[in-house]
Design an enzyme around this catalytic site. Structure first.
Site, PDB file in Angstrom:
ATOM      1  N   ASP A  88       0.831  -1.205   0.000  1.00  0.00           N
ATOM      2  CA  ASP A  88       0.000   0.000   0.000  1.00  0.00           C
ATOM      3  C   ASP A  88       0.871   1.264   0.000  1.00  0.00           C
ATOM      4  O   ASP A  88       2.105   1.199  -0.040  1.00  0.00           O
ATOM      5  CB  ASP A  88      -0.938  -0.064   1.230  1.00  0.00           C
ATOM      6  N   GLU A 108      -1.028   1.705  -5.173  1.00  0.00           N
ATOM      7  CA  GLU A 108      -0.634   3.110  -5.074  1.00  0.00           C
ATOM      8  C   GLU A 108      -1.765   4.008  -5.538  1.00  0.00           C
ATOM      9  O   GLU A 108      -1.588   5.225  -5.682  1.00  0.00           O
ATOM     10  CB  GLU A 108       0.682   3.226  -5.858  1.00  0.00           C
ATOM     11  N   ASP A 156     -10.062   3.489  -3.454  1.00  0.00           N
ATOM     12  CA  ASP A 156     -10.745   2.273  -2.994  1.00  0.00           C
ATOM     13  C   ASP A 156     -12.167   2.143  -3.538  1.00  0.00           C
ATOM     14  O   ASP A 156     -12.910   3.122  -3.598  1.00  0.00           O
ATOM     15  CB  ASP A 156     -10.844   2.282  -1.462  1.00  0.00           C
TER      16      ASP A 156
HETATM   17  C1  GLA Z   1      -5.989   1.262   1.532  1.00  0.00           C
HETATM   18  C2  GLA Z   1      -6.123   0.267   0.389  1.00  0.00           C
HETATM   19  C3  GLA Z   1      -7.270  -0.681   0.686  1.00  0.00           C
HETATM   20  C4  GLA Z   1      -7.012  -1.400   2.002  1.00  0.00           C
HETATM   21  C5  GLA Z   1      -6.819  -0.397   3.111  1.00  0.00           C
HETATM   22  C6  GLA Z   1      -6.368  -1.062   4.400  1.00  0.00           C
HETATM   23  O1  GLA Z   1      -7.095   2.114   1.623  1.00  0.00           O
HETATM   24  O2  GLA Z   1      -6.319   0.937  -0.826  1.00  0.00           O
HETATM   25  O3  GLA Z   1      -7.428  -1.613  -0.375  1.00  0.00           O
HETATM   26  O4  GLA Z   1      -5.890  -2.220   1.855  1.00  0.00           O
HETATM   27  O5  GLA Z   1      -5.833   0.572   2.767  1.00  0.00           O
HETATM   28  O6  GLA Z   1      -6.113  -0.144   5.410  1.00  0.00           O
END
Ligand code: GLA
Length: 397
Positions: free
Chosen positions: A163, A196, A218
């Site tokens: 991440d 990323e 996300d």
């Molecule tokens: C980010 C990632 C998600 C998940 C969360 C976990 O937002 O994009 O897919 O892994 O972190 O904290």
């Protein structure tokens, strides 16, 4: 005579040396730079804990999900990675500075889990961040790349989602390159999943580093989020290739925020996009509808097609879009998408595809599993609101 024998010997030695070099080079390349090609000739398929369970994960749950992956037929449908997301680690590194799993929630450690899933013929993934802490605030791998990659290898980990939180503003490419090099040096082949969020056009640099890279922020479990992510994929298809995939984020199918029709749409679109199929629901408690979506082998075959081509949007007309994907056997996947709130009738001309000219085409519906022979060169269907119809079109003689 002696001179002739010596010259012959010399020629044979030189020839053998050259042969050795010729064979040695690709092997070396294989080991160093081609991990993703070997591990991901088609997009990865598996399950990840985040979309459904967020922080609430533990060893028992993960083992239960692995059991369910096998028992539900998901493994037979092609799913293999069981991936821990954020919050598996202890809040502190150990006294030697190594990452360790949370002692209460993962009392037997990660090696125990990887042994467990490996025995089932599955693979294990873990998560960290190219930052000082993960997004949820747990210890992460920035400046610990080598030690952490070694630990992942020692534990038998097969997949790392990496991440981008708490990155201290340091350039992304160097942070992700450091972990890529650490994984290469770890002694184990580990899928490198770059998360990323599409912030630095990763499709331009991530293919040389990882097997997949997130292209957006996300996903949430609703129609607008899913469809917005779809829109952000336009123009990215040329960056995907065997071993290197655009990742529009994990699936929400079965998590309850969309209708069944919308989940069919979500899954179909991800398959047209040759997206990683990482499910994010609770596999232990799937409805029949969810199960039937996630295990539709004909639709999965579009995602996993060996031509390794990402599909793309061919046409759009208001709420009506046609998405297509060329397949290895010369046929095409065609998806009719209705983004609107009213049902509609859609038509597309097969001649708009770069497909063999033929008098008749077999048009197979990948959800109803029915097919018809069409001599009029058309794919046509009623499409429900927020729905799709998805076909495989094959030229006949
Ligand atoms: C980010 C990632 C998600 C998940 C969360 C976990 O937002 O994009 O897919 O892994 O972190 O904290």
């Amino acid at each position: 005579m002696k001179k002739v024998t010596l010259s012959l010997l010399f020629v044979i030695i030189v020839f053998a040396l050259q042969l050795n070099i010729a064979f040695a080079q690709p092997q070396q390349e294989n080991k160093m730079g081609k991990t993703s090609d070997v591990l991901l000739p088609t997009p990865p398929m598996g399950w990840n804990s985040w979309n459904h369970f967020h922080r609430n994960i533990n060893e028992k749950l993960i083992m239960g999900e692995a059991d369910a992956m096998v028992a539900s037929g998901m493994k037979d449908a092609g799913y293999e990675y069981v991936n821990l997301d954020d919050c598996w680690m202890a809040l502190q590194r150990d006294k030697d500075g190594n990452l360790q799993s949370d002692p209460e929630r993962f009392p037997h450690g990660i090696k125990y889990l990887s042994d467990y899933v490996h025995k089932k013929g599955l693979k294990l993934g873990v998560y960290s961040s190219a930052g000082t802490k993960t997004c949820a605030g747990w210890p992460a791998s920035l400046d610990h790349e080598q030690a952490d990659a070694k630990m992942f290898a020692k534990w038998g980990v097969d997949y790392l989602k990496y991440d981008n939180c708490n990155n201290e503003g340091r350039p992304a490419i160097s942070r992700y390159t450091k972990m890529k090099n650490a994984l290469d040096a770890s002694g184990r082949q580990i899928v490198f999943s770059i998360c990323e969020w599409g912030s630095n056009n990763p499709w331009q640099w991530a293919p040389t580093l990882g097997g997949l890279w997130r292209t957006t922020g996300d996903i949430s479990d609703n129609w607008n989020s899913m469809i917005q992510i779809l829109d952000e994929q336009v123009g990215l298809n040329t960056f995907a290739s065997k071993g290197h995939w655009n990742d529009p984020d994990m699936l929400e199918v079965g998590n309850g925020g969309m209708t069944n029709t919308e989940y069919v749409t979500h899954f179909s679109l991800w398959c047209i996009l040759a997206a990683p199929l990482i499910t994010g629901n609770d596999l232990r408690n799937m409805s029949d509808n969810t199960h039937d979506i996630l295990t539709n082998k004909e639709v999965i075959a579009i995602d996993q097609d060996p031509a390794a081509k990402e599909g793309y949007k061919l046409t759009s007309n208001g709420d009506r879009e046609v998405w297509v994907k060329p397949l290895a056997d010369g046929s095409w996947a065609v998806l009719l998408l209705n983004r609107g709130d009213q049902g509609c009738f859609m038509t597309m001309k097969i001649q708009d595809l770069d497909i063999k000219k033929a008098g008749t085409y077999t048009v197979r519906n990948l959800w109803s599993h029915k097919e018809e022979q069409r001599a009029d060169g058309l794919v046509r269907a009623d499409v429900a609101p927020h729905g799709v119809q998805m076909f495989k079109v094959t030229a006949q003689n």
